[in-house]
Motif scaffolding. Structure first.
Motif, mmCIF file in Angstrom:
data_model
loop_
_atom_site.group_PDB
_atom_site.id
_atom_site.type_symbol
_atom_site.label_atom_id
_atom_site.label_comp_id
_atom_site.label_asym_id
_atom_site.label_seq_id
_atom_site.Cartn_x
_atom_site.Cartn_y
_atom_site.Cartn_z
ATOM 1 N N ARG A 183 -4.412 -2.636 8.382
ATOM 2 C CA ARG A 183 -4.484 -1.180 8.408
ATOM 3 C C ARG A 183 -5.736 -0.780 7.645
ATOM 4 O O ARG A 183 -5.844 -1.035 6.457
ATOM 5 C CB ARG A 183 -3.251 -0.575 7.743
ATOM 6 C CG ARG A 183 -3.278 0.923 7.726
ATOM 7 C CD ARG A 183 -1.966 1.474 7.200
ATOM 8 N NE ARG A 183 -2.066 2.911 7.144
ATOM 9 C CZ ARG A 183 -1.755 3.617 6.086
ATOM 10 N NH1 ARG A 183 -1.309 3.035 5.008
ATOM 11 N NH2 ARG A 183 -1.892 4.920 6.108
ATOM 12 N N HIS A 184 -6.682 -0.185 8.351
ATOM 13 C CA HIS A 184 -7.925 0.248 7.723
ATOM 14 C C HIS A 184 -7.792 1.724 7.352
ATOM 15 O O HIS A 184 -7.522 2.561 8.208
ATOM 16 C CB HIS A 184 -9.107 0.031 8.671
ATOM 17 C CG HIS A 184 -9.302 -1.408 8.998
ATOM 18 N ND1 HIS A 184 -9.968 -2.263 8.160
ATOM 19 C CD2 HIS A 184 -8.891 -2.153 10.050
ATOM 20 C CE1 HIS A 184 -9.977 -3.471 8.684
ATOM 21 N NE2 HIS A 184 -9.326 -3.425 9.831
ATOM 22 N N VAL A 185 -7.987 2.005 6.083
ATOM 23 C CA VAL A 185 -7.887 3.377 5.593
ATOM 24 C C VAL A 185 -9.223 3.736 4.957
ATOM 25 O O VAL A 185 -9.719 3.010 4.095
ATOM 26 C CB VAL A 185 -6.743 3.516 4.564
ATOM 27 C CG1 VAL A 185 -6.660 4.930 4.035
ATOM 28 C CG2 VAL A 185 -5.427 3.086 5.185
ATOM 29 N N THR A 186 -9.798 4.853 5.371
ATOM 30 C CA THR A 186 -11.072 5.298 4.816
ATOM 31 C C THR A 186 -10.833 5.985 3.478
ATOM 32 O O THR A 186 -9.915 6.787 3.340
ATOM 33 C CB THR A 186 -11.754 6.278 5.785
ATOM 34 O OG1 THR A 186 -11.908 5.629 7.050
ATOM 35 C CG2 THR A 186 -13.118 6.704 5.268
ATOM 36 N N HIS A 187 -11.655 5.634 2.506
ATOM 37 C CA HIS A 187 -11.582 6.239 1.176
ATOM 38 C C HIS A 187 -12.930 6.852 0.832
ATOM 39 O O HIS A 187 -13.962 6.465 1.371
ATOM 40 C CB HIS A 187 -11.221 5.187 0.117
ATOM 41 C CG HIS A 187 -9.781 4.796 0.129
ATOM 42 N ND1 HIS A 187 -9.249 3.969 1.073
ATOM 43 C CD2 HIS A 187 -8.769 5.133 -0.701
ATOM 44 C CE1 HIS A 187 -7.963 3.806 0.826
ATOM 45 N NE2 HIS A 187 -7.642 4.502 -0.243
ATOM 46 N N ALA A 188 -12.910 7.795 -0.074
ATOM 47 C CA ALA A 188 -14.132 8.410 -0.595
ATOM 48 C C ALA A 188 -14.113 8.255 -2.109
ATOM 49 O O ALA A 188 -13.047 8.245 -2.727
ATOM 50 C CB ALA A 188 -14.197 9.882 -0.207
ATOM 51 N N GLY B 32 0.793 -1.215 0.000
ATOM 52 C CA GLY B 32 0.000 0.000 0.000
ATOM 53 C C GLY B 32 0.825 1.263 0.000
ATOM 54 O O GLY B 32 0.315 2.335 0.266
ATOM 55 N N ALA B 33 2.070 1.193 -0.309
ATOM 56 C CA ALA B 33 2.890 2.399 -0.309
ATOM 57 C C ALA B 33 2.588 3.231 -1.545
ATOM 58 O O ALA B 33 2.370 2.703 -2.620
ATOM 59 C CB ALA B 33 4.367 2.023 -0.277
ATOM 60 N N GLY B 34 2.559 4.522 -1.387
ATOM 61 C CA GLY B 34 2.363 5.413 -2.530
ATOM 62 C C GLY B 34 0.924 5.485 -2.974
ATOM 63 O O GLY B 34 0.006 5.503 -2.173
ATOM 64 N N ARG B 35 0.705 5.495 -4.279
ATOM 65 C CA ARG B 35 -0.616 5.727 -4.852
ATOM 66 C C ARG B 35 -1.518 4.504 -4.801
ATOM 67 O O ARG B 35 -2.713 4.601 -4.684
ATOM 68 C CB ARG B 35 -0.481 6.172 -6.303
ATOM 69 C CG ARG B 35 0.225 7.482 -6.441
ATOM 70 C CD ARG B 35 0.502 7.851 -7.877
ATOM 71 N NE ARG B 35 -0.507 7.370 -8.772
ATOM 72 C CZ ARG B 35 -0.265 6.951 -10.007
ATOM 73 N NH1 ARG B 35 0.947 6.953 -10.471
ATOM 74 N NH2 ARG B 35 -1.238 6.548 -10.776
ATOM 75 N N GLY B 36 -0.957 3.312 -4.942
ATOM 76 C CA GLY B 36 -1.796 2.137 -5.114
ATOM 77 C C GLY B 36 -1.972 1.339 -3.844
ATOM 78 O O GLY B 36 -1.301 1.540 -2.848
ATOM 79 N N PHE B 37 -2.897 0.417 -3.875
ATOM 80 C CA PHE B 37 -3.119 -0.502 -2.770
ATOM 81 C C PHE B 37 -3.514 -1.820 -3.398
ATOM 82 O O PHE B 37 -4.349 -1.876 -4.282
ATOM 83 C CB PHE B 37 -4.239 -0.011 -1.857
ATOM 84 C CG PHE B 37 -4.576 -1.002 -0.772
ATOM 85 C CD1 PHE B 37 -3.814 -1.062 0.370
ATOM 86 C CD2 PHE B 37 -5.625 -1.880 -0.922
ATOM 87 C CE1 PHE B 37 -4.109 -1.976 1.365
ATOM 88 C CE2 PHE B 37 -5.923 -2.796 0.063
ATOM 89 C CZ PHE B 37 -5.149 -2.837 1.215
ATOM 90 N N GLY B 38 -2.910 -2.888 -2.968
ATOM 91 C CA GLY B 38 -3.257 -4.177 -3.542
ATOM 92 C C GLY B 38 -2.914 -5.290 -2.591
ATOM 93 O O GLY B 38 -2.211 -5.095 -1.605
ATOM 94 N N ALA B 39 -3.402 -6.456 -2.864
ATOM 95 C CA ALA B 39 -3.093 -7.618 -2.052
ATOM 96 C C ALA B 39 -2.696 -8.750 -2.985
ATOM 97 O O ALA B 39 -3.285 -8.930 -4.040
ATOM 98 C CB ALA B 39 -4.296 -8.025 -1.211
ATOM 99 N N ALA C 46 -11.456 7.298 -6.631
ATOM 100 C CA ALA C 46 -11.379 6.995 -5.210
ATOM 101 C C ALA C 46 -10.131 7.661 -4.641
ATOM 102 O O ALA C 46 -9.050 7.549 -5.205
ATOM 103 C CB ALA C 46 -11.318 5.487 -4.986
ATOM 104 N N THR C 47 -10.300 8.355 -3.528
ATOM 105 C CA THR C 47 -9.186 9.017 -2.871
ATOM 106 C C THR C 47 -9.253 8.733 -1.375
ATOM 107 O O THR C 47 -10.318 8.450 -0.831
ATOM 108 C CB THR C 47 -9.217 10.541 -3.093
ATOM 109 O OG1 THR C 47 -10.478 11.047 -2.624
ATOM 110 C CG2 THR C 47 -9.047 10.898 -4.555
ATOM 111 N N ARG C 48 -8.106 8.834 -0.735
ATOM 112 C CA ARG C 48 -8.078 8.657 0.710
ATOM 113 C C ARG C 48 -8.780 9.832 1.382
ATOM 114 O O ARG C 48 -8.553 10.980 1.031
ATOM 115 C CB ARG C 48 -6.648 8.602 1.226
ATOM 116 C CG ARG C 48 -5.983 7.306 0.994
ATOM 117 C CD ARG C 48 -4.672 7.257 1.705
ATOM 118 N NE ARG C 48 -4.038 5.978 1.404
ATOM 119 C CZ ARG C 48 -2.854 5.657 1.843
ATOM 120 N NH1 ARG C 48 -2.160 6.492 2.571
ATOM 121 N NH2 ARG C 48 -2.354 4.499 1.534
ATOM 122 N N ALA C 49 -9.638 9.523 2.318
ATOM 123 C CA ALA C 49 -10.311 10.567 3.087
ATOM 124 C C ALA C 49 -9.403 10.894 4.265
ATOM 125 O O ALA C 49 -9.206 10.069 5.141
ATOM 126 C CB ALA C 49 -11.668 10.084 3.570
#
Length: 114
Positions: free
Chosen positions: A46-51, A20-27, A110-113
């Protein structure tokens, strides 16, 4: 292939790697290679809220599809709603079909809130 030169079998230990470093997030799912180190028994979440919002740079398209059985006619994508509606009205006038499916497509980002 999962990158270790072998395919996992049923019962092989698996390890979930979250990036999850930088712009992307993946598993990604990794198999522990035979004879390799065991998967960690501890997992950190790590739970990150997105909008998610409309992205104006993507635009909006409007389409109309004739819903009469075995017709298959469609307006094609248009930048203006009126163009798709005008096509449907012309189709009704020429063919007599009066049931349409309307589709409005937009783009979202989608962006991080924070």
């Amino acid at each position: 292939m999962l990158g270790y030169g072998f395919e996992p079998e049923v019962g092989d230990p698996l390890q979930l790697v979250v990036e999850g470093a930088g712009r992307g997030f993946g598993a990604r799912l990794h198999a522990t290679p035979p004879g390799g180190p065991p998967a960690s028994p501890r997992t950190v979440y790590r739970h990150v809220t997105h909008a998610i919002r409309h992205a104006p740079e993507g635009g909006i398209t409007y389409e109309a599809f004739c819903a009469t059985a075995d017709c298959g006619a469609e307006s094609g994508p248009h930048a203006e709603q009126e163009a798709a509606q005008d096509w449907a009205l012309r189709h009704t006038g020429r063919i007599g079909h009066d049931l349409f499916r309307r589709v409005v497509t937009d783009h979202a980002k989608a962006t991080r809130a924070e």
